[in-house]
Design an enzyme around this catalytic site. Structure first.
Site, PDB file in Angstrom:
ATOM      1  N   ASP A 134       0.677  -1.196   0.265  1.00  0.00           N
ATOM      2  CA  ASP A 134      -0.036   0.018  -0.085  1.00  0.00           C
ATOM      3  C   ASP A 134       1.032   1.258  -0.059  1.00  0.00           C
ATOM      4  OD1 ASP A 134      -2.146   1.945   0.322  1.00  0.00           O
ATOM      5  OD2 ASP A 134      -3.343   0.155   1.421  1.00  0.00           O
ATOM      6  N   GLU A 191      -6.668   3.622  -5.773  1.00  0.00           N
ATOM      7  CA  GLU A 191      -7.687   4.061  -4.887  1.00  0.00           C
ATOM      8  C   GLU A 191      -8.581   4.987  -5.731  1.00  0.00           C
ATOM      9  OE1 GLU A 191      -9.180   4.606  -0.330  1.00  0.00           O
ATOM     10  OE2 GLU A 191      -7.600   5.932  -1.127  1.00  0.00           O
ATOM     11  N   ASP A 207      -2.796   4.524  -2.319  1.00  0.00           N
ATOM     12  CA  ASP A 207      -3.761   5.446  -1.445  1.00  0.00           C
ATOM     13  C   ASP A 207      -4.043   6.693  -1.948  1.00  0.00           C
ATOM     14  OD1 ASP A 207      -4.998   5.226   1.285  1.00  0.00           O
ATOM     15  OD2 ASP A 207      -3.854   7.236   1.428  1.00  0.00           O
ATOM     16  N   HIS A 226     -11.117  -1.873   4.816  1.00  0.00           N
ATOM     17  CA  HIS A 226     -10.797  -1.411   6.401  1.00  0.00           C
ATOM     18  C   HIS A 226     -11.442  -0.214   6.517  1.00  0.00           C
ATOM     19  CE1 HIS A 226      -8.178   0.629   3.498  1.00  0.00           C
ATOM     20  NE2 HIS A 226      -7.530   1.297   4.682  1.00  0.00           N
ATOM     21  N   ASP A 227     -12.017   0.548   5.652  1.00  0.00           N
ATOM     22  CA  ASP A 227     -12.568   1.896   5.969  1.00  0.00           C
ATOM     23  C   ASP A 227     -14.128   2.016   6.041  1.00  0.00           C
ATOM     24  OD1 ASP A 227     -10.227   3.304   5.800  1.00  0.00           O
ATOM     25  OD2 ASP A 227     -10.319   3.582   3.694  1.00  0.00           O
TER      26      ASP A 227
HETATM   27  O1  TEU Z   1      -8.720   6.454   2.509  1.00  0.00           O
HETATM   28  C1  TEU Z   1      -9.283   7.465   1.585  1.00  0.00           C
HETATM   29  C2  TEU Z   1     -10.527   7.795   2.079  1.00  0.00           C
HETATM   30  O2  TEU Z   1     -11.256   8.433   1.271  1.00  0.00           O
HETATM   31  C3  TEU Z   1     -11.208   7.575   3.308  1.00  0.00           C
HETATM   32  O3  TEU Z   1     -10.567   8.678   4.184  1.00  0.00           O
HETATM   33  C4  TEU Z   1     -12.419   7.470   3.322  1.00  0.00           C
HETATM   34  O4  TEU Z   1     -13.172   8.541   2.657  1.00  0.00           O
HETATM   35  C5  TEU Z   1     -13.000   7.122   4.493  1.00  0.00           C
HETATM   36  O5  TEU Z   1     -12.386   6.381   5.210  1.00  0.00           O
HETATM   37  C6  TEU Z   1     -14.368   6.684   4.378  1.00  0.00           C
HETATM   38  O6  TEU Z   1     -15.308   7.346   5.596  1.00  0.00           O
HETATM   39  C7  TEU Z   1      -7.469   6.108   2.310  1.00  0.00           C
HETATM   40  C8  TEU Z   1      -7.094   4.792   3.316  1.00  0.00           C
HETATM   41  O7  TEU Z   1      -7.829   3.738   2.944  1.00  0.00           O
HETATM   42  C9  TEU Z   1      -7.670   5.145   4.714  1.00  0.00           C
HETATM   43  O8  TEU Z   1      -7.636   4.111   5.797  1.00  0.00           O
HETATM   44  C10 TEU Z   1      -6.860   6.395   5.045  1.00  0.00           C
HETATM   45  O9  TEU Z   1      -7.057   6.680   6.472  1.00  0.00           O
HETATM   46  C11 TEU Z   1      -6.901   7.430   4.114  1.00  0.00           C
HETATM   47  O10 TEU Z   1      -6.780   7.082   2.680  1.00  0.00           O
HETATM   48  C12 TEU Z   1      -5.699   8.557   4.456  1.00  0.00           C
HETATM   49  O11 TEU Z   1      -4.425   7.871   4.307  1.00  0.00           O
END
Ligand code: TEU
Length: 557
Positions: free
Chosen positions: A98, A255, A200, A328-329
């Site tokens: 990542d 992403e 990311d 994971h988000d």
């Molecule tokens: O996620 C980007 C992102 O858009 C997230 O912030 C998403 O919108 C949010 O979690 C949904 O509510 C990436 C990664 O997947 C995330 O874990 C990181 O926190 C973020 O980038 C910053 O690096």
């Protein structure tokens, strides 16, 4: 399109912190992943994507990197990584890392130096800007995780930009030295043999000149028009592709935050040589209007169908996407889109059948293969995710929500739902750790766990294994022309697919009631490829689908 290994493959996303802890410190680690490689292989997946494993103070669990070429101490050592990579390859699996290239950690040496003075040679590694005339932030940009996207530094009397937490300063991609640093880090891992990167928030790397204020049109559109898709993003990506990715047998997975169907081609059309695959957000965000914890719209199956259709059409024959419904988000797949209660098993199987038969690479997230569900956190002390913590704090300050209401929203949508430790067995701490787990383990681990499902031929786990094996044998699952059936039904999702001389028909009941599909034509019990029930009630005229039933028939030539 040529079905290259990464197009045909299934991606299995691991959140290393929560996968398997060998050292006993309560945090998953690389040795823990190596120990489970045979398990991963048994799922019939092809590509492992590891959420960040690099040195990090963990303000955002590794998405704040303090050294791109070192392993996070809690996760182990570089030799643990080398072992993981070679054991992965020995099993015929690929490994992608990542790459967090839009921002780093404020504890990265670049930022520590950059903060020292306006003349420091690392100063323009970041976006340092003078205060507005009233001394406030240079513009109205908001961070994804609450509050202003600017943080003031008293010492040098300027603000720096952070689209995420203030411990995640945005890197200045205008500076060729920054780009070269990132490319070098990529080369470091590619030289070791990794097979590519998930990138990311990559659409955010090029900022708009002069940092214009964001108009007041909702966060989602602001992301598209102001934060993402900046003027030089394609130039940067082409450079990265030419200088790095193309020099190896590797692929890049973007992403796709802020990328809509109209823009998709600019990123992933094959002939543009930028990125290889897009991980779009529309399915994950199909009930979210303007970001987490804001107004939600109810799940609507017709809307979901049109999202899949639009994406399919947007890249058909020109570019490539991957489909995911959990990571994971977001909240857990089965809790969000299925039925956690009576039809837990059936709905979990139905959802993966739908995803596995959509055009594109399939991405699955750890734990969904056993139907892990959302967790119930009792109070803010149990919450570990920075986004949820910030939301809670803001809610208390603004009094927008009471503590009970805020916790309810966090338990429904918060990111910790998907981050609770993997449930391996009924043993203490679900077999995840012998120490104190860093995040609460879901109380249902005694009933939902790998060991229980491993030998149960009817389990969600074995359904995934079987389905993914069938997918490998049938390219029409991955790619082809699609004809929708009963498109306007909000209970039923069906489609016929054809690719070269092969065809399938997919029938999915999205409700907890029976659904009668009128027509059994061309479908025969002998042609069932997969079914999440023991039998199918059908004749020539109709098929009676049970609650959440999913069936895939092979169509005779
Ligand atoms: O996620 C980007 C992102 O858009 C997230 O912030 C998403 O919108 C949010 O979690 C949904 O509510 C990436 C990664 O997947 C995330 O874990 C990181 O926190 C973020 O980038 C910053 O690096």
């Amino acid at each position: 399109m040529e079905l290259t290994w990464y197009r045909k493959g299934t991606i299995y996303q691991i959140y290393p912190r929560s996968f398997n802890d060998k050292s006993g410190n309560g945090v998953g680690d690389l040795k823990g992943i190596t120990e489970k490689l045979d398990y991963i292989k048994s799922l019939n997946v092809d590509i492992i994507w590891l959420s960040p494993i690099f040195s990090s103070p963990n303000d955002d669990n590794g998405y704040d990197i303090s050294d791109y070429c070192a392993i996070m101490e809690e996760f182990g050592t570089m030799s643990d990584f080398d072992e993981l990579l070679s054991e992965t390859h020995k099993r015929g699996l690929r490994l992608i890392l990542d790459l967090v290239a839009n921002h780093c950690s404020d504890e990265h040496n670049w930022f520590k130096e950059s903060k020292k003075s306006r003349n420091n040679k690392y100063r323009d590694y970041f976006h340092w800007v003078d205060p507005a005339s009233d001394g406030g932030p240079p513009n109205n940009w908001k961070s994804f995780f609450g509050g202003s996207a600017w943080e003031y530094d008293k010492n040098t009397e300027q603000y720096y930009l952070h689209l995420f937490t203030k411990k995640q300063p945005d890197l200045n991609w205008e500076n060729p030295k920054v780009r070269e640093e990132i490319y070098n880090a990529m080369r470091f891992w590619l030289d070791k043999g990794v097979d590519g990167f998930r990138m990311d928030v990559i659409p955010l790397i090029s900022k708009r000149k002069g940092y214009p204020d964001a108009p007041d049109f909702g966060f989602r559109k602001i992301i598209e028009d102001i934060y993402a898709n900046g003027p030089r993003v394609h130039e940067f990506l082409r450079e990265m592709n030419q200088k790095v990715i193309r020099q190896y047998d590797a692929f890049s997975l973007a992403e796709g935050i802020g990328i809509n169907q109209e823009l998709a081609g600019l990123y992933v059309n094959e002939d543009r040589e930028e990125l290889d695959m897009l991980y779009h957000f529309d399915v994950l965000e199909c009930t979210i209007v303007n970001g987490k914890f804001e107004e939600e719209i109810p799940f609507d199956l017709v809307n979901l169908k049109s999202i899949f259709k639009k994406w399919r059409d947007a890249v058909h024959g020109t570019g490539w996407i991957t489909n995911a419904m959990g990571n994971h988000d977001f909240a857990r797949l089965v809790s969000r889109f299925g039925n956690e209660g009576k039809y837990w098993k059936e709905s979990a199987k139905m959802l993966i059948t739908m995803l596995a038969t959509q055009n594109g690479t399939l991405s699955i997230y750890q734990g969904d293969e056993i139907g892990m569900t959302n967790v119930n956190l009792d109070s803010i002390d149990e919450v570990k995710d920075v986004q949820s913590i910030n939301f809670y704090k803001e809610s208390m300050e603004s009094k927008k929500y009471t503590s009970i209401e805020a916790m309810k929203l966090i338990n429904k949508e918060g990111r910790d739902n998907a981050r609770t430790p993997m449930q391996w067995s009924e043993d203490i701490n679900a077999g995840f750790t012998e120490g104190e787990p860093w995040l609460k383990i879901n109380e249902n681990y005694k009933t939902i766990n790998v060991s229980r499902q491993d030998n149960d031929s009817n389990s969600i786990l074995n359904y995934y294994r079987n389905l993914l094996a069938i997918r490998k044998e049938n390219d029409v699952f991955i790619y082809g022309d699609v004809e929708e059936l009963d498109f306007n039904s909000n209970s039923f999702y069906g489609y016929r697919k054809s690719f070269r001389d092969k065809g399938i028909i997919v029938l999915l009941n999205f409700t907890d009631k029976n659904y009668e599909y009128i027509s059994g034509k061309g479908m025969s019990m002998d042609d069932v490829l997969i079914n999440n029930y023991d039998n199918i009630l059908m004749n020539e005229e109709k098929i009676n689908l049970k609650p959440y039933q999913a069936v895939v028939f092979r169509l005779s030539d």
